[in-house]
Write an enzyme that holds these catalytic residues in place. Structure first.
Site, PDB file in Angstrom:
ATOM      1  N   TYR A   1       7.975   5.691  -0.493  1.00  0.00           N
ATOM      2  CA  TYR A   1       8.194   5.943  -1.920  1.00  0.00           C
ATOM      3  C   TYR A   1       9.136   4.908  -2.533  1.00  0.00           C
ATOM      4  O   TYR A   1       9.151   4.731  -3.751  1.00  0.00           O
ATOM      5  CB  TYR A   1       8.781   7.328  -2.160  1.00  0.00           C
TER       6      TYR A   1
ATOM      7  N   HIS B   1       4.393  10.497   8.530  1.00  0.00           N
ATOM      8  CA  HIS B   1       3.746  10.563   7.215  1.00  0.00           C
ATOM      9  C   HIS B   1       2.225  10.731   7.306  1.00  0.00           C
ATOM     10  O   HIS B   1       1.637  11.506   6.561  1.00  0.00           O
ATOM     11  CB  HIS B   1       4.099   9.322   6.396  1.00  0.00           C
TER      12      HIS B   1
END
Length: 280
Positions: free
Chosen positions: A57, A115
Site C-alpha cells: 500500500y 498477502h
C-alpha cells in the site's frame, strides 16, 4: 440516520473475535500521506480499534503517524499489515517485516498476513519464517490473505503456529460461502476486505430497502450483514463522513428476514482479480 449517533458508539460496542475487533479501518489506496494519517487518527479517536495496512500500500509510514497522533494507547489497537508477494522467501520475510515495523513506528504488530499465495510464496519456507517472527515477538498472530480452501488447508498443516485469519474480498455480491465454511472448519477467522464491493452494494435495491427499514445507510446494512456472517469487515474510508457512517453500522441490527433477503441477491461481482490470484 444511524450515522448521526456514530460518535456516541463506544469502542466496547464493537464485537470481538478472539481479540480482534470485528470492524476495522482499511487503508488500501489511501496513498496521500497526510490524508491517510488523518483518517487513521480520526477513526481511532472515533472508537475504531482495528487498523489494516500492507507493505504494497505504500502507506505504513502514514498509518504509523496516525497511530502516534491519536489519543489512543498502542496497547488498545489491533494493528495488521501484510508481506508482499516479492518478499516471501525466508530472509525477505524477516527483513521486510522489520522494515514494516520501523515504518509503522511499533515494536510488533498484532497480525501479520501473507498477502497472496503467489510468486515467492512457499508454504513451508514462508510460514516457517512467519513462525520465527512470532517466536521473536514481532507479530502476535499469523494470517493469510486471498487463500482458497486448498491453500488454507496446506497452510494450517505446515505452519507451526495457528493460522489466525484469512483476509479475502467478501461482500453481499461475493459472499464466499464455501471459503467461510473452510475457515470455520480450521478455526480460522474471516476478515473481509472491500466489504462494500467498491460501492457496488450501494446500488442494490434489496439493500437499499433494508436500509430504509432500519433508517440506516446501505453501507451500514452491508457491514451489519458481514457481522451477522461472523466476518470482520475492514472497509476503506478516507473522509470523516464515511468513517463515521461505517462506525454507525454497529448500531444496525438485522433480523433473519433481512439477512435472507441479502443472501438471495442473485449477482456475483469480484472486484479484485489479479492474474496471479490462486483462482486464476
Amino acid at each position: 440516520m444511524v450515522t448521526s449517533d456514530a460518535d456516541t458508539i463506544p469502542p466496547e460496542t464493537c464485537p470481538i473475535a478472539d481479540g480482534m475487533p470485528m470492524l476495522g479501518l482499511g487503508t488500501w489506496q489511501n496513498e496521500d500521506p497526510e490524508q491517510c494519517a488523518e483518517s487513521v487518527q480520526t477513526a481511532l479517536e472515533m472508537g475504531y480499534r482495528h487498523i489494516d495496512t500492507a507493505q504494497i500500500y505504500g502507506n505504513e509510514d502514514a498509518v504509523g503517524d496516525g497511530i502516534a497522533a491519536a489519543d489512543v494507547d498502542r496497547e488498545e489497537i489491533f494493528l495488521a499489515t501484510k508481506v508482499w508477494i516479492d518478499n516471501l522467501e525466508r530472509d525477505d520475510v524477516i527483513e521486510t517485516t522489520r522494515e514494516s515495523l520501523d515504518r509503522l513506528g511499533v515494536d510488533s504488530v498484532d497480525l501479520l498476513y501473507v498477502h497472496w499465495p503467489s510468486r515467492t510464496y512457499d508454504a513451508e519456507e514462508t510460514l516457517g519464517a512467519f513462525s520465527e517472527l512470532v517466536d521473536e515477538g514481532l507479530t502476535e498472530r499469523i494470517g493469510v490473505s486471498n487463500f482458497q480452501p486448498e491453500q488454507l488447508e496446506e497452510a494450517v498443516d505446515v505452519c507451526d503456529e495457528p493460522i489466525f485469519a484469512n483476509q479475502v474480498e467478501l461482500h453481499p455480491l461475493l459472499p464466499q460461502a464455501e471459503l467461510r465454511e473452510a475457515c470455520e472448519a480450521h478455526d480460522v477467522e474471516v476478515v473481509g476486505y472491500s466489504p462494500l464491493a467498491r460501492g457496488q452494494v450501494l446500488d442494490q435495491p434489496v439493500i437499499q430497502e433494508i436500509a430504509d427499514k432500519h433508517d440506516a445507510s446501505a453501507a451500514q446494512v452491508s457491514l451489519a450483514w458481514a457481522r451477522e456472517k461472523g466476518v470482520t469487515a475492514i472497509p476503506k474510508a478516507t473522509s470523516t463522513d464515511h468513517i463515521t457512517d461505517n462506525w454507525g453500522s454497529l448500531a444496525v441490527d438485522l433480523d433473519d428476514e433481512d439477512v435472507d433477503a441479502i443472501d438471495a441477491i442473485d449477482e456475483t461481482n469480484r472486484e479484485v482479480d489479479p492474474d496471479f490470484a490462486p483462482w486464476n
